[in-house]
Structures are given as C-alpha cells and as structure tokens.
Design a protein around this motif. Sequence first.
Motif, PDB file in Angstrom:
ATOM      1  N   LEU A   1       7.258  11.288   1.789  1.00  0.00           N
ATOM      2  CA  LEU A   1       7.908  11.131   2.774  1.00  0.00           C
ATOM      3  C   LEU A   1       7.144  10.260   4.041  1.00  0.00           C
ATOM      4  N   PRO A   2       6.140  10.463   4.228  1.00  0.00           N
ATOM      5  CA  PRO A   2       5.230   9.784   5.454  1.00  0.00           C
ATOM      6  C   PRO A   2       4.923   8.366   4.860  1.00  0.00           C
ATOM      7  N   ALA A   3       4.590   8.171   3.499  1.00  0.00           N
ATOM      8  CA  ALA A   3       4.554   6.893   2.905  1.00  0.00           C
ATOM      9  C   ALA A   3       5.642   6.089   2.998  1.00  0.00           C
ATOM     10  N   VAL A   4       6.799   6.678   2.823  1.00  0.00           N
ATOM     11  CA  VAL A   4       8.117   6.034   2.842  1.00  0.00           C
ATOM     12  C   VAL A   4       8.503   5.462   4.103  1.00  0.00           C
ATOM     13  N   VAL A   5       8.354   6.447   5.067  1.00  0.00           N
ATOM     14  CA  VAL A   5       8.633   6.258   6.676  1.00  0.00           C
ATOM     15  C   VAL A   5       7.950   5.071   6.986  1.00  0.00           C
ATOM     16  N   VAL A   6       6.278   5.291   6.870  1.00  0.00           N
ATOM     17  CA  VAL A   6       5.651   4.070   7.430  1.00  0.00           C
ATOM     18  C   VAL A   6       5.819   2.805   6.728  1.00  0.00           C
TER      19      VAL A   6
ATOM     20  N   LEU B   1       0.924  -1.104   0.180  1.00  0.00           N
ATOM     21  CA  LEU B   1      -0.113   0.064   0.138  1.00  0.00           C
ATOM     22  C   LEU B   1       0.743   1.287   0.021  1.00  0.00           C
ATOM     23  N   MET B   2       1.891   1.205   0.750  1.00  0.00           N
ATOM     24  CA  MET B   2       2.777   2.519   0.874  1.00  0.00           C
ATOM     25  C   MET B   2       3.561   2.537  -0.441  1.00  0.00           C
ATOM     26  N   ALA B   3       4.027   1.479  -1.059  1.00  0.00           N
ATOM     27  CA  ALA B   3       4.675   1.708  -2.343  1.00  0.00           C
ATOM     28  C   ALA B   3       3.484   2.206  -3.367  1.00  0.00           C
ATOM     29  N   GLY B   4       2.337   1.804  -3.350  1.00  0.00           N
ATOM     30  CA  GLY B   4       1.594   2.450  -4.130  1.00  0.00           C
ATOM     31  C   GLY B   4       1.368   3.877  -3.986  1.00  0.00           C
ATOM     32  N   ALA B   5       1.231   4.236  -2.671  1.00  0.00           N
ATOM     33  CA  ALA B   5       1.185   5.698  -2.384  1.00  0.00           C
ATOM     34  C   ALA B   5       2.227   6.657  -2.902  1.00  0.00           C
ATOM     35  N   VAL B   6       3.522   6.000  -2.738  1.00  0.00           N
ATOM     36  CA  VAL B   6       4.754   6.555  -3.104  1.00  0.00           C
ATOM     37  C   VAL B   6       4.180   6.827  -4.735  1.00  0.00           C
ATOM     38  N   VAL B   7       4.022   5.858  -5.467  1.00  0.00           N
ATOM     39  CA  VAL B   7       3.780   5.978  -6.906  1.00  0.00           C
ATOM     40  C   VAL B   7       2.738   6.976  -7.360  1.00  0.00           C
ATOM     41  N   VAL B   8       1.559   6.971  -6.390  1.00  0.00           N
ATOM     42  CA  VAL B   8       0.373   7.854  -6.936  1.00  0.00           C
ATOM     43  C   VAL B   8       0.832   9.262  -6.640  1.00  0.00           C
ATOM     44  N   HIS B   9       1.698   9.811  -5.474  1.00  0.00           N
ATOM     45  CA  HIS B   9       2.024  11.020  -5.256  1.00  0.00           C
ATOM     46  C   HIS B   9       2.979  11.665  -6.268  1.00  0.00           C
ATOM     47  N   VAL B  10       4.129  10.542  -6.904  1.00  0.00           N
ATOM     48  CA  VAL B  10       4.989  10.942  -7.953  1.00  0.00           C
ATOM     49  C   VAL B  10       4.234  11.384  -9.080  1.00  0.00           C
TER      50      VAL B  10
END
Length: 117
Positions: A97-102, A78-87
């Motif tokens: 950063l929050p998604a990467v840290v969590v 889920l967090m990898a997906g969140a990073v992709v969506v933000h990018v």
Amino acid sequence: MSTTAIVLAALLAAIFLLLGSAKLAAVPAMRQAAAHVGMTTTHYRLLGALEVAAAAGLLLGLWITPLGAAASLGLILLMAGAVVVHVRSGDPAARCLPAVVVGALACAHLVLLAGGW
C-alpha cells in the motif's frame, strides 16, 4: 505551475529524501527490509541513491518543469517495481500500500505538470 503541483513535489521530495537517505546509510531497518525481499545492501543503497536523485529532481523541477516530470516518472517506475518485489516476496497487500499510494501521488504530480505544459 499550480499550487497543488508544488505541494505534491515538496511532499514527494521530503518522503524520498528521508527514505533514500536511510537506504544510503543502510540503517538497520533498511538492511532488514532489503534482506526480507532478497536484496543485498548494495542494491538497496542503489535504490536509495535513485530516490534521493528523484527528490532532487522534483525540487529542481519547480524551476525546470521537464526535470520534475522526469523525476515523477522515475518514481512511478520505482514504486511499480516495489509493488512487484513485495508481491513476489509473498507480502500481504497492506505491505504494498505505501508504494501504491506514493506512486499514485507521483502520477498525480506528473498529470498536473503535463497539464501545465
């Protein structure tokens, strides 16, 4: 299970229970975040349900280790997906950063559980 794994599970469960519940309730900040990345409120609620399920899995994983590992793996995805969506949304790195840290905390939890098997 190590004390560190227990603390990480509790911390991650608290974070995702809070965030997932806010997404499920479609609070205004979550509706704005969904719109910002081009998601419908329904899709954001689905993500919230997955986050709440992961939080439950982490807590139940204190007794059923494979369930905790599966929950950690789900959060990593889920967090990898969140990073992709933000990018893709053109967000600056700081928004990722929050998604990467969590996600890193979930990785650490999974590694600790794997070491305990």
